[in-house]
Design a protein around this motif. Sequence first.
Motif, PDB file in Angstrom:
ATOM      1  N   GLU A 182       0.828  -1.212   0.000  1.00 59.41           N
ATOM      2  CA  GLU A 182       0.000   0.000   0.000  1.00 59.41           C
ATOM      3  C   GLU A 182       0.861   1.261   0.000  1.00 59.41           C
ATOM      4  N   GLY A 183       2.195   1.110  -0.207  1.00 57.95           N
ATOM      5  CA  GLY A 183       3.074   2.281  -0.241  1.00 57.95           C
ATOM      6  C   GLY A 183       3.341   2.861   1.131  1.00 57.95           C
ATOM      7  N   SER A 184       3.357   2.026   2.132  1.00 56.07           N
ATOM      8  CA  SER A 184       3.536   2.530   3.492  1.00 56.07           C
ATOM      9  C   SER A 184       4.719   1.865   4.189  1.00 56.07           C
ATOM     10  N   ALA A 185       5.400   2.607   5.050  1.00 54.08           N
ATOM     11  CA  ALA A 185       6.507   2.077   5.843  1.00 54.08           C
ATOM     12  C   ALA A 185       6.323   2.515   7.289  1.00 54.08           C
ATOM     13  N   THR A 186       7.005   1.813   8.188  1.00 62.40           N
ATOM     14  CA  THR A 186       6.953   2.203   9.591  1.00 62.40           C
ATOM     15  C   THR A 186       8.257   2.903   9.953  1.00 62.40           C
ATOM     16  N   VAL A 187       8.147   4.082  10.543  1.00 62.74           N
ATOM     17  CA  VAL A 187       9.338   4.819  10.978  1.00 62.74           C
ATOM     18  C   VAL A 187       9.431   4.723  12.489  1.00 62.74           C
ATOM     19  N   LYS A 188      10.581   4.247  12.950  1.00 59.41           N
ATOM     20  CA  LYS A 188      10.781   4.129  14.400  1.00 59.41           C
ATOM     21  C   LYS A 188      11.889   5.081  14.828  1.00 59.41           C
ATOM     22  N   ASP A 189      11.562   5.952  15.753  1.00 61.39           N
ATOM     23  CA  ASP A 189      12.558   6.851  16.337  1.00 61.39           C
ATOM     24  C   ASP A 189      13.389   6.032  17.322  1.00 61.39           C
ATOM     25  N   LEU A 190      14.650   5.831  17.005  1.00 63.59           N
ATOM     26  CA  LEU A 190      15.454   4.901  17.807  1.00 63.59           C
ATOM     27  C   LEU A 190      15.865   5.493  19.159  1.00 63.59           C
ATOM     28  N   ALA A 191      15.732   6.784  19.323  1.00 59.54           N
ATOM     29  CA  ALA A 191      16.038   7.368  20.624  1.00 59.54           C
ATOM     30  C   ALA A 191      14.859   7.206  21.575  1.00 59.54           C
ATOM     31  N   SER A 192      13.647   7.494  21.083  1.00 56.86           N
ATOM     32  CA  SER A 192      12.465   7.462  21.951  1.00 56.86           C
ATOM     33  C   SER A 192      11.730   6.129  21.884  1.00 56.86           C
ATOM     34  N   GLY A 193      11.913   5.384  20.804  1.00 61.45           N
ATOM     35  CA  GLY A 193      11.183   4.124  20.649  1.00 61.45           C
ATOM     36  C   GLY A 193       9.828   4.304  19.998  1.00 61.45           C
ATOM     37  N   GLU A 194       9.413   5.559  19.798  1.00 63.43           N
ATOM     38  CA  GLU A 194       8.106   5.794  19.178  1.00 63.43           C
ATOM     39  C   GLU A 194       8.144   5.399  17.712  1.00 63.43           C
ATOM     40  N   GLN A 195       7.001   4.879  17.218  1.00 58.93           N
ATOM     41  CA  GLN A 195       6.952   4.578  15.807  1.00 58.93           C
ATOM     42  C   GLN A 195       5.605   4.930  15.212  1.00 58.93           C
ATOM     43  N   SER A 196       5.638   5.177  13.881  1.00 53.32           N
ATOM     44  CA  SER A 196       4.409   5.579  13.208  1.00 53.32           C
ATOM     45  C   SER A 196       4.498   5.183  11.739  1.00 53.32           C
ATOM     46  N   ASP A 197       3.351   5.090  11.074  1.00 56.76           N
ATOM     47  CA  ASP A 197       3.346   4.739   9.661  1.00 56.76           C
ATOM     48  C   ASP A 197       3.487   5.996   8.816  1.00 56.76           C
ATOM     49  N   VAL A 198       4.312   5.890   7.765  1.00 54.40           N
ATOM     50  CA  VAL A 198       4.563   7.023   6.883  1.00 54.40           C
ATOM     51  C   VAL A 198       4.490   6.521   5.441  1.00 54.40           C
ATOM     52  N   ALA A 199       3.893   7.330   4.557  1.00 47.65           N
ATOM     53  CA  ALA A 199       3.852   6.964   3.142  1.00 47.65           C
ATOM     54  C   ALA A 199       5.280   6.981   2.583  1.00 47.65           C
ATOM     55  N   ILE A 200       5.645   5.931   1.838  1.00 44.06           N
ATOM     56  CA  ILE A 200       7.008   5.852   1.302  1.00 44.06           C
ATOM     57  C   ILE A 200       7.307   7.069   0.431  1.00 44.06           C
ATOM     58  N   ALA A 201       6.313   7.555  -0.269  1.00 45.60           N
ATOM     59  CA  ALA A 201       6.510   8.694  -1.170  1.00 45.60           C
ATOM     60  C   ALA A 201       6.954   9.940  -0.405  1.00 45.60           C
ATOM     61  N   SER A 202       6.515  10.091   0.825  1.00 49.59           N
ATOM     62  CA  SER A 202       6.860  11.308   1.577  1.00 49.59           C
ATOM     63  C   SER A 202       7.877  11.023   2.683  1.00 49.59           C
ATOM     64  N   LEU A 203       8.533   9.856   2.586  1.00 48.32           N
ATOM     65  CA  LEU A 203       9.473   9.438   3.638  1.00 48.32           C
ATOM     66  C   LEU A 203      10.607  10.447   3.835  1.00 48.32           C
ATOM     67  N   ALA A 204      11.240  10.855   2.731  1.00 49.48           N
ATOM     68  CA  ALA A 204      12.387  11.759   2.834  1.00 49.48           C
ATOM     69  C   ALA A 204      11.983  13.086   3.454  1.00 49.48           C
ATOM     70  N   ASP A 205      10.865  13.648   2.999  1.00 54.90           N
ATOM     71  CA  ASP A 205      10.406  14.930   3.543  1.00 54.90           C
ATOM     72  C   ASP A 205      10.107  14.802   5.035  1.00 54.90           C
TER      73      ASP A 205
END
Length: 448
Positions: A413-436
Amino acid sequence: MSGTRSFQAPKGTRDFYPPQMAVRRHIEEVWRRASIDCGFEEIDGPTFEHLDLYTVKSGEGIVSELFSFRRAGGEDDYALRPEFTPTLARMAAAKGSSLALPTKWFAIPSHFRAERPQRGRLREFFQWNVDVIGLGEPDGEVEVIEAAVLALERLGLDPHRVQVRLSHRDAVAALLTSLGTPEPSLPAAFELLDRFDRLPPDEFARRGEALGLDADSIARLRASVVAVQPMSEPAGAMAEAMGVTAAQLASIEPLQERLRRSGLLEWCTFDPGIVRGLAYYKGIVFEIHETGGAERAVAGGGRYDGLISLVGGPDLSACGMGMGDVVLSLVLRDRGLLPADEGESLLPRPDAFAVALSDDAAARLPSVLQGLRRAGLHARSSHRASRNLGKLLADANKCRARFAVILDAGVAEGSATVKDLASGEQSDVAIASLADELAARIAAESAR
RNA sequence: GCGACCGUAGCUCAGUUGGUUAGAGCACCGGAUUGUGAUUCCGGACGUCGCGGGUUCGAGUCCCGUCGGUCGCCCCA
C-alpha cells in the motif's frame, strides 16, 4: 597462495581507521573554524620541496632529520616537508610586492621527520600552521596566539590546563648582558637557558662559567629563569621578582598591553626559559604547554622576519606558530576531552536505517534508500539476509542511526513504519513522503 | 645515532623445567525461535605464535638477527 607477503606500517606512521579518522577530523575542524573565524585564509603547498629550501634555512645539519630523496636517474634532491614555514615563505616570496599586507594564512598539512618515535613524536604528523605576514611586533604575535587559544578553548581546554609561555629574545639578551655575558657568548647562553631544566645544577653552573659568568651571576640567572610570571602581573612586579630592572623588561610591555586588550592575559605566562630554535626566530617566542608539565609543547612559534627575503622575496616581517596533532591529542586524552570510545561516537550518524521483513519489502529497499540519499539524507541498510527484526534493529542501533525505516507487508500500500530509535516511538509514513518526513523531524530535532 | 622493555585469534590475555592437532572470554559471521534494539539455542571462521636464521629428536617457549611497538638519551625546525 605463493608470493604473498605481510606488511607493517613504516616506523612512526599511523593508520587511521574510521574511529581514529573521526577524531582527527574533529580536531582539524576545530583548527579550521578557529582560523577562519579569526580571519585567516587556508593555503596548502607541495608535500615535498627542493632539499635546498630546508638547508638554506636550517643548515646542512638538518639533512639527517629529513626524509630526502632523488628520483632514480634524476639529479635534483628533494625532501618531504618537515615543517611548513619554508613553503609558506617561498609562496609569500613568489607573490613579491603584490602580496596584500597584512596577509593571514593557515594550513593543516602533514609533515615528515626522520626521528626515532617516542611519546608525542612521530615520523608523520599533522600540524596546524598559522602565520601573519606584514604585521610587526606584537600585533602579529597576538593575532596568532588568539587563534590558537580560540581553538584550544573550543576543544575544551582552559587557562588552568594550558598556558602560552612567552619570552622575548631582547629581554633575555638584556638580562644576560647585565649579568656580564660577553656579546659573542649570547647565542651559547641562549642555548644554555634552553637546556636549563634538563641539566643538573652543577653542570648548568659549569657551563655558565665557561661563558664568562661568575658564581653570583649564575645564581641570578637561575633565579630569573625560575621566576616564571603570569603575564597579568604588572611589569614592575615582574621585573622585581626576576631580579632585573624595569628597563630590561621594556620589550615585554607592548605585548602585555596588546594581550590585555584581546582578553588573553590569563592564558599567558612570561617564561624566560622559552628559547626555541635559534636558527631564525627573533623577538617574541612562545610555546603552549599543558600546565601539568608532563607532555611536550603543544605548539610553538615566534617571529621570523628575514626568512622571506632569505628565499628570494621582499623584506617582509612575519610570525607564526605550529600546533601538532600528536601532543595535542595526548593532552586532550589526559584531560578526558576525547571520547572514551576512541572515536566511535564521533563517526557520522545515519539519519535512516532501512530494514526489510519480507521478499516484497526487500525488493523495494534499494529504491527507498536511493530516494532518501537523493534528498540529502545519510541512509543505510543491513547487509544481512536475516528477517529477524530484533537483529536488524540491533544493526541500526550499532551505527547509532536516528530512525529505523521498517518495510513490511505495508509496502504493497506504499507505506513504511518509521521508528525513532532514541524514543522508541513509531508511526506509519507513506514511502513517497518518507524523505520529507524524516528531514522535517531531523530539522525539528536540531532546532531544539 | 645510542639504550631499556615488549610482540600468541579483531581485542584482553593463558600457554608449566622446551614435549601430541596452540587455548579462554569478549567481539565477529550464518541460522533457528520470540515481530521491536533483548534472551535462548545451533553452527561457522578464527592465529606461518611479527619475520628470518640457529640450537635441539622436538621451539610459542632458548640464542642471534631483523621489522614493528612503548619509553628514555641526542635532537626538537
